[in-house]
Design a protein around this motif. Structure first.
Motif, PDB file in Angstrom:
ATOM      1  N   UNK A 187       0.822  -1.214   0.000  1.00  0.00           N
ATOM      2  CA  UNK A 187       0.000   0.000   0.000  1.00  0.00           C
ATOM      3  C   UNK A 187       0.853   1.260   0.000  1.00  0.00           C
ATOM      4  N   UNK A 188       1.973   1.251   0.687  1.00  0.00           N
ATOM      5  CA  UNK A 188       2.863   2.418   0.751  1.00  0.00           C
ATOM      6  C   UNK A 188       4.202   2.153   0.076  1.00  0.00           C
ATOM      7  N   UNK A 189       4.251   1.168  -0.811  1.00  0.00           N
ATOM      8  CA  UNK A 189       5.465   0.806  -1.559  1.00  0.00           C
ATOM      9  C   UNK A 189       6.584   0.350  -0.618  1.00  0.00           C
ATOM     10  N   UNK A 190       6.217  -0.182   0.532  1.00  0.00           N
ATOM     11  CA  UNK A 190       7.216  -0.621   1.503  1.00  0.00           C
ATOM     12  C   UNK A 190       7.411  -2.130   1.507  1.00  0.00           C
ATOM     13  N   UNK A 191       6.546  -2.878   0.857  1.00  0.00           N
ATOM     14  CA  UNK A 191       6.717  -4.326   0.817  1.00  0.00           C
ATOM     15  C   UNK A 191       6.751  -4.943   2.203  1.00  0.00           C
ATOM     16  N   UNK A 192       5.705  -4.724   2.999  1.00  0.00           N
ATOM     17  CA  UNK A 192       5.708  -5.121   4.398  1.00  0.00           C
ATOM     18  C   UNK A 192       5.168  -6.542   4.573  1.00  0.00           C
ATOM     19  N   UNK A 193       5.877  -7.331   5.383  1.00  0.00           N
ATOM     20  CA  UNK A 193       5.415  -8.638   5.834  1.00  0.00           C
ATOM     21  C   UNK A 193       5.266  -8.603   7.351  1.00  0.00           C
ATOM     22  N   UNK A 194       4.218  -9.218   7.859  1.00  0.00           N
ATOM     23  CA  UNK A 194       4.015  -9.338   9.299  1.00  0.00           C
ATOM     24  C   UNK A 194       4.327 -10.757   9.743  1.00  0.00           C
ATOM     25  N   UNK A 195       4.766 -10.902  11.012  1.00  0.00           N
ATOM     26  CA  UNK A 195       5.162 -12.218  11.538  1.00  0.00           C
ATOM     27  C   UNK A 195       6.112 -12.894  10.561  1.00  0.00           C
ATOM     28  N   UNK A 196       7.184 -12.182  10.258  1.00  0.00           N
ATOM     29  CA  UNK A 196       8.084 -12.582   9.179  1.00  0.00           C
ATOM     30  C   UNK A 196       9.377 -13.199   9.707  1.00  0.00           C
ATOM     31  N   UNK A 197      10.151 -13.720   8.766  1.00  0.00           N
ATOM     32  CA  UNK A 197      11.475 -14.255   9.067  1.00  0.00           C
ATOM     33  C   UNK A 197      12.395 -13.980   7.885  1.00  0.00           C
ATOM     34  N   UNK A 198      13.682 -13.973   8.157  1.00  0.00           N
ATOM     35  CA  UNK A 198      14.705 -13.759   7.135  1.00  0.00           C
ATOM     36  C   UNK A 198      15.829 -14.757   7.375  1.00  0.00           C
ATOM     37  N   UNK A 199      16.363 -15.318   6.305  1.00  0.00           N
ATOM     38  CA  UNK A 199      17.563 -16.148   6.390  1.00  0.00           C
ATOM     39  C   UNK A 199      18.700 -15.398   5.713  1.00  0.00           C
ATOM     40  N   UNK A 200      19.822 -15.267   6.417  1.00  0.00           N
ATOM     41  CA  UNK A 200      20.992 -14.605   5.863  1.00  0.00           C
ATOM     42  C   UNK A 200      22.180 -15.547   5.952  1.00  0.00           C
ATOM     43  N   UNK A 201      23.173 -15.298   5.112  1.00  0.00           N
ATOM     44  CA  UNK A 201      24.367 -16.140   5.156  1.00  0.00           C
ATOM     45  C   UNK A 201      25.362 -15.723   4.104  1.00  0.00           C
ATOM     46  N   UNK A 202      26.511 -16.354   4.132  1.00  0.00           N
ATOM     47  CA  UNK A 202      27.584 -16.095   3.166  1.00  0.00           C
ATOM     48  C   UNK A 202      27.926 -17.384   2.447  1.00  0.00           C
ATOM     49  N   UNK A 203      28.216 -17.265   1.155  1.00  0.00           N
ATOM     50  CA  UNK A 203      28.519 -18.443   0.355  1.00  0.00           C
ATOM     51  C   UNK A 203      29.835 -19.078   0.749  1.00  0.00           C
ATOM     52  N   UNK A 204      30.784 -18.255   1.159  1.00  0.00           N
ATOM     53  CA  UNK A 204      32.077 -18.787   1.584  1.00  0.00           C
ATOM     54  C   UNK A 204      32.699 -17.796   2.558  1.00  0.00           C
ATOM     55  N   UNK A 205      33.734 -18.218   3.244  1.00  0.00           N
ATOM     56  CA  UNK A 205      34.379 -17.384   4.250  1.00  0.00           C
ATOM     57  C   UNK A 205      34.889 -16.085   3.632  1.00  0.00           C
ATOM     58  N   UNK A 206      34.651 -14.991   4.348  1.00  0.00           N
ATOM     59  CA  UNK A 206      35.058 -13.643   3.930  1.00  0.00           C
ATOM     60  C   UNK A 206      34.184 -13.062   2.817  1.00  0.00           C
ATOM     61  N   UNK A 207      33.177 -13.807   2.356  1.00  0.00           N
ATOM     62  CA  UNK A 207      32.233 -13.255   1.374  1.00  0.00           C
ATOM     63  C   UNK A 207      31.214 -12.384   2.098  1.00  0.00           C
ATOM     64  N   UNK A 208      30.605 -11.406   1.417  1.00  0.00           N
ATOM     65  CA  UNK A 208      29.577 -10.589   2.054  1.00  0.00           C
ATOM     66  C   UNK A 208      28.387 -11.444   2.490  1.00  0.00           C
ATOM     67  N   UNK A 209      27.827 -11.114   3.625  1.00  0.00           N
ATOM     68  CA  UNK A 209      26.609 -11.785   4.073  1.00  0.00           C
ATOM     69  C   UNK A 209      25.432 -11.223   3.294  1.00  0.00           C
TER      70      UNK A 209
END
Length: 395
Positions: free
Chosen positions: A24-46
């Protein structure tokens, strides 16, 4: 290693393509959400590996629960001046009693910065960046411009490049005192030998195009500096239309600058030019707060179709604040922007002003630069003004 982040009451992704999100406000909002983050290899950006409802979250190597806090993209501060020494608090106090700002105080900072050692400047710079990160800023652009000699400008950019990839050569900040009677020679230096020495340490070139100040540069001087920077391989930014009407906005649009910053005094023609371009208008409300100047009309710009970003302009003279949450509150309170527009201006649109698509947004493949609020919603950013509810999420 994959890390699952749960317990997110409201996830502001700023991703307008995210299926199932509230747009509605171009914010792309999710409620009761989760995110998975990680790096492909050591020293790579997360990076972000998955975004969605907590109930659908995949397994991960490790997880932690935020307990109902809101999460949004880390703030993108696309305009700052952090490599400096000295103090100008007395100048601020004088402005509060009516003394106008015309750019002349930059010479005071220049003198102090030239006298400081590398370790002193590095310590000051690191402390300022840490202060920003403690308030949710994860990407920062840093300008030179307080040395105004070849050696000092290179030094500032070299130090800035230690903490960010978004470095800007601003030899065209003001004309230093030693060149006050020979402006042409200083423009020659900035567009020539100084630029060539500084370019290896910079991504951007900027100029203070402000004919209303005796210390800054007129349209033709600014054009020459910007064209020389582009020829040297740098991308363009412009300080424009801060102290009065002038050519800065039109010049930025004509040359295809990524951003024109300040935009306090705009004509209808300026707004039409911005609306028909890819140049972002970056507003710096902390400057108006700190100088008793009129605020830019953010509402007018947005309604005209202009892409609007906000940034701190953190500097020793006209806005000694590193707080993007404060800029969001000022944008809402003083510039006619909605909370949603101000959050977008501080994240995804600010990233656009740096021509970045990997920050300012929470989407798969983007950098895992996240800010967490000790509050259930982004609405608390302008609502709880002055309260330190935002911080960078360490993953």
């Amino acid at each position: 290693m994959a890390i699952l982040i749960t317990g997110i009451s409201e996830l502001v992704t700023c991703d307008e393509t995210l299926e199932g999100a509230d747009q509605a406000d171009r914010l792309g909002i999710l409620h009761d959400a989760a995110v998975v983050v990680g790096a492909e290899f050591e020293d790579a950006p997360t990076t972000v590996q998955w975004v969605g409802a907590a109930a659908d979250a995949p397994a991960a190597d490790w997880s932690f629960d935020l307990g109902g806090q809101a999460v949004l993209p880390g703030f993108v501060d696309s305009h700052s001046h952090l490599v400096y020494a000295g103090d100008r608090s007395a100048e601020f106090a004088a402005r509060m009693t009516g003394q106008p700002y015309d750019g002349g105080g930059i010479a005071v900072t220049m003198a102090a910065t030239r006298e400081a050692s590398d370790p002193e400047l590095r310590a000051l710079l690191t402390a300022r960046v840490d202060e920003m990160r403690s308030q949710g800023t994860t990407t920062v652009e840093i300008k030179s411009g307080y040395g105004l000699t070849l050696e000092e400008e290179v030094r500032a950019l070299r130090l800035a490049s230690e903490v960010t990839e978004e470095t800007t050569f601003l030899g065209g900040h003001v004309v230093p005192p030693e060149f006050r009677e020979d402006r042409g020679s200083y423009v020659d230096l900035v567009a020539g030998e100084m630029l060539q020495a500084a370019a290896p340490y910079a991504r951007w070139i900027d100029v203070f195009c402000e004919p209303n100040s005796p210390h800054a540069f007129d349209g033709e001087e600014a054009r020459r500096i910007l064209l020389a920077g582009r020829e040297a391989g740098l991308e363009l930014r412009v300080h424009g239309n801060q102290l009065g009407h002038g050519p800065g906005v039109q010049l930025a649009v004509e040359l295809g600058a990524a951003s024109v910053d300040h935009c306090t005094y705009l004509s209808d023609a300026d707004i039409d030019a911005l609306a028909g371009s890819e140049t972002v208008a970056t507003l710096l409300p902390g400057v108006e707060f700190s100088t008793h100047s009129p605020y830019p009309d953010g509402r007018r710009l947005i309604d005209a179709g202009v892409e609007v970003a906000i940034a701190t302009d953190c500097n020793p003279g006209t806005c000694n604040s590193s707080s993007m949450p404060l800029m969001i509150a000022l944008a809402v309170r003083e510039m006619g922007m909605t909370p949603a527009e101000a959050v977008r201006a501080a994240t995804v649109v600010a990233a656009r002003s740096l021509r970045r698509s990997d920050v300012g947004v929470v989407r798969v493949g983007a950098r895992a630069d996240l800010a967490v609020l000790s509050a259930p919603s982004y609405l608390h950013l302008p609502y709880r003004v002055g309260v330190p509810i935002a911080k960078t999420l360490q993953v």
